[in-house]
Design an enzyme around this catalytic site. Sequence first.
Site, PDB file in Angstrom:
ATOM      1  N   CYS A 102      -2.083   0.064 -13.303  1.00  0.00           N
ATOM      2  CA  CYS A 102      -1.860   0.928 -12.149  1.00  0.00           C
ATOM      3  C   CYS A 102      -0.370   1.298 -12.125  1.00  0.00           C
ATOM      4  CB  CYS A 102      -2.269   0.158 -10.895  1.00  0.00           C
ATOM      5  SG  CYS A 102      -1.985   1.060  -9.392  1.00  0.00           S
ATOM      6  N   CYS A 123       7.371   7.106  -1.353  1.00  0.00           N
ATOM      7  CA  CYS A 123       6.426   8.228  -1.302  1.00  0.00           C
ATOM      8  C   CYS A 123       6.691   9.052  -0.053  1.00  0.00           C
ATOM      9  CB  CYS A 123       4.988   7.705  -1.293  1.00  0.00           C
ATOM     10  SG  CYS A 123       3.762   9.026  -1.353  1.00  0.00           S
ATOM     11  N   CYS A 178      -4.604  -2.268  -3.618  1.00  0.00           N
ATOM     12  CA  CYS A 178      -4.410  -0.866  -3.277  1.00  0.00           C
ATOM     13  C   CYS A 178      -3.723  -0.710  -1.915  1.00  0.00           C
ATOM     14  CB  CYS A 178      -5.785  -0.224  -3.233  1.00  0.00           C
ATOM     15  SG  CYS A 178      -5.726   1.518  -3.349  1.00  0.00           S
ATOM     16  N   CYS A 181       1.317   7.934   4.362  1.00  0.00           N
ATOM     17  CA  CYS A 181      -0.018   7.523   4.828  1.00  0.00           C
ATOM     18  C   CYS A 181       0.129   6.255   5.681  1.00  0.00           C
ATOM     19  CB  CYS A 181      -0.940   7.257   3.641  1.00  0.00           C
ATOM     20  SG  CYS A 181      -1.144   8.718   2.591  1.00  0.00           S
ATOM     21  N   GLU A 184       6.900  -0.797  -8.545  1.00  0.00           N
ATOM     22  CA  GLU A 184       5.911  -1.805  -8.909  1.00  0.00           C
ATOM     23  C   GLU A 184       4.801  -1.218  -9.793  1.00  0.00           C
ATOM     24  OE1 GLU A 184       6.112  -5.078  -5.419  1.00  0.00           O
ATOM     25  OE2 GLU A 184       5.043  -3.262  -4.912  1.00  0.00           O
ATOM     26  N   CYS A 239      -0.526   2.597   4.319  1.00  0.00           N
ATOM     27  CA  CYS A 239       0.036   2.263   3.006  1.00  0.00           C
ATOM     28  C   CYS A 239       1.440   1.692   3.122  1.00  0.00           C
ATOM     29  CB  CYS A 239       0.043   3.524   2.148  1.00  0.00           C
ATOM     30  SG  CYS A 239       0.915   3.326   0.591  1.00  0.00           S
TER      31      CYS A 239
HETATM   32  S1  SF4 Z   1      -1.394   6.064  -0.158  1.00  0.00           S
HETATM   33 FE1  SF4 Z   1       0.790   5.517  -0.160  1.00  0.00          FE
HETATM   34  S2  SF4 Z   1       1.501   5.976  -2.207  1.00  0.00           S
HETATM   35 FE2  SF4 Z   1      -0.472   7.039  -1.949  1.00  0.00          FE
HETATM   36  S3  SF4 Z   1       0.059   9.085  -1.224  1.00  0.00           S
HETATM   37 FE3  SF4 Z   1      -0.258   7.844   0.633  1.00  0.00          FE
HETATM   38  S4  SF4 Z   1       1.800   7.029   1.146  1.00  0.00           S
HETATM   39 FE4  SF4 Z   1       1.871   7.793  -0.959  1.00  0.00          FE
END
Ligand code: SF4
Length: 349
Positions: A103, A110, A337, A114, A90, A117
């Site tokens: 962005c 990833c 975000c 996190c 995306e 996220c």
């Molecule tokens: S916020 Fe999401 S995209 Fe960014 S580093 Fe952490 S897991 Fe990865």
Amino acid sequence: MKPSFYQFTLPELQELFSKNNLPSSGPGLLFNWHYKKRRSEPCVVDLAKKSIRYVSECLDFSLPIIDTIKASEDKTVKFLFKLQDGLKVETVLIPFNNKYTICLSSQVGCAMKCSFCHTGIQGLSRNLKTEEIIGQFTESQKWLTQNRPNDDKILNIVFMGQGEPLHNFDAVKKACEIFLTKHGLCLADQKITISTAGYLPGLERWQDEMPNVNIALSLHSPIKEKRDQLIPINKRYPLEEVLKYVEAIPNGKNRFVTYEYLLIDKFNDSDEDAHLTGKLLEGKNAYVSLIPFNPFPGSPFKRPIMEKVKSFKLILDSYKIPTLIRATKGDEILAACGQLNSKAPAITP
Ligand code: SF4
């Protein structure tokens, strides 16, 4: 398989032309044609015949394809791009004053996981190639020009989409070189920002290898236990270590570091959290971006009420730290975000 034209920086393309005994004017002309003039059809203007033949036979010009588009009322646009192997990422266009910040994603999924996220839930599928990063920009730009010709300028690039950009350092670095070169997309210095969760091996290289690219560090809490919970790589690369690199920007370069602080209801939004953050950043060349948490399906966290966000800012103000509350855009299309997830339910054009 032919190499992609969009994977080459200008010096690399010059080297390729030189190795193949082609006129040295070709690479500059090609960059000008495809990046400055934004043309996607083959370049035949001023290019020597043997260069035209080489380019058409030996280079690939395909780019990621826009699979679906979702636009919100505030003019935010979210693209789902389909890559050659069928994977998807995306990209978001965020409007400001009739211009846009784009962005970009740097990875499919990833590895940083996190907990706040949506992308982190996916895990890492693979790194994006340079041409897939460049393609997000060029194809989004084309869509803007065709659909919003009166406000089609992309002024800033932020690597805040899917992925940890410093975990895919080489491809991101090459893309930034192409964005910045005056024969390429010619973005002004300091118009690119890389957001990192604090991936130390990448930060160690950033200062030497990408000096014209800004850094935004996901801080989210100065308290180890809380940061560990939000950003698991904090256990491997603790904040104190990360800050040594982030704070090592030489003086006099008119640069500052953005510290992103995601405010989560009753988790890291207390007055005590704010005072500890203020003490950590007081006197530093810092700018804080406060981001009220953007909920997504299945998330255990909640967004704090606005009074809480404002009082957090007031406390940071008392430490004389420039702080901005980031306006949430594209919330209803899950474009804000931390909400991106290419495995999320399909969006409609
Ligand atoms: S916020 Fe999401 S995209 Fe960014 S580093 Fe952490 S897991 Fe990865």
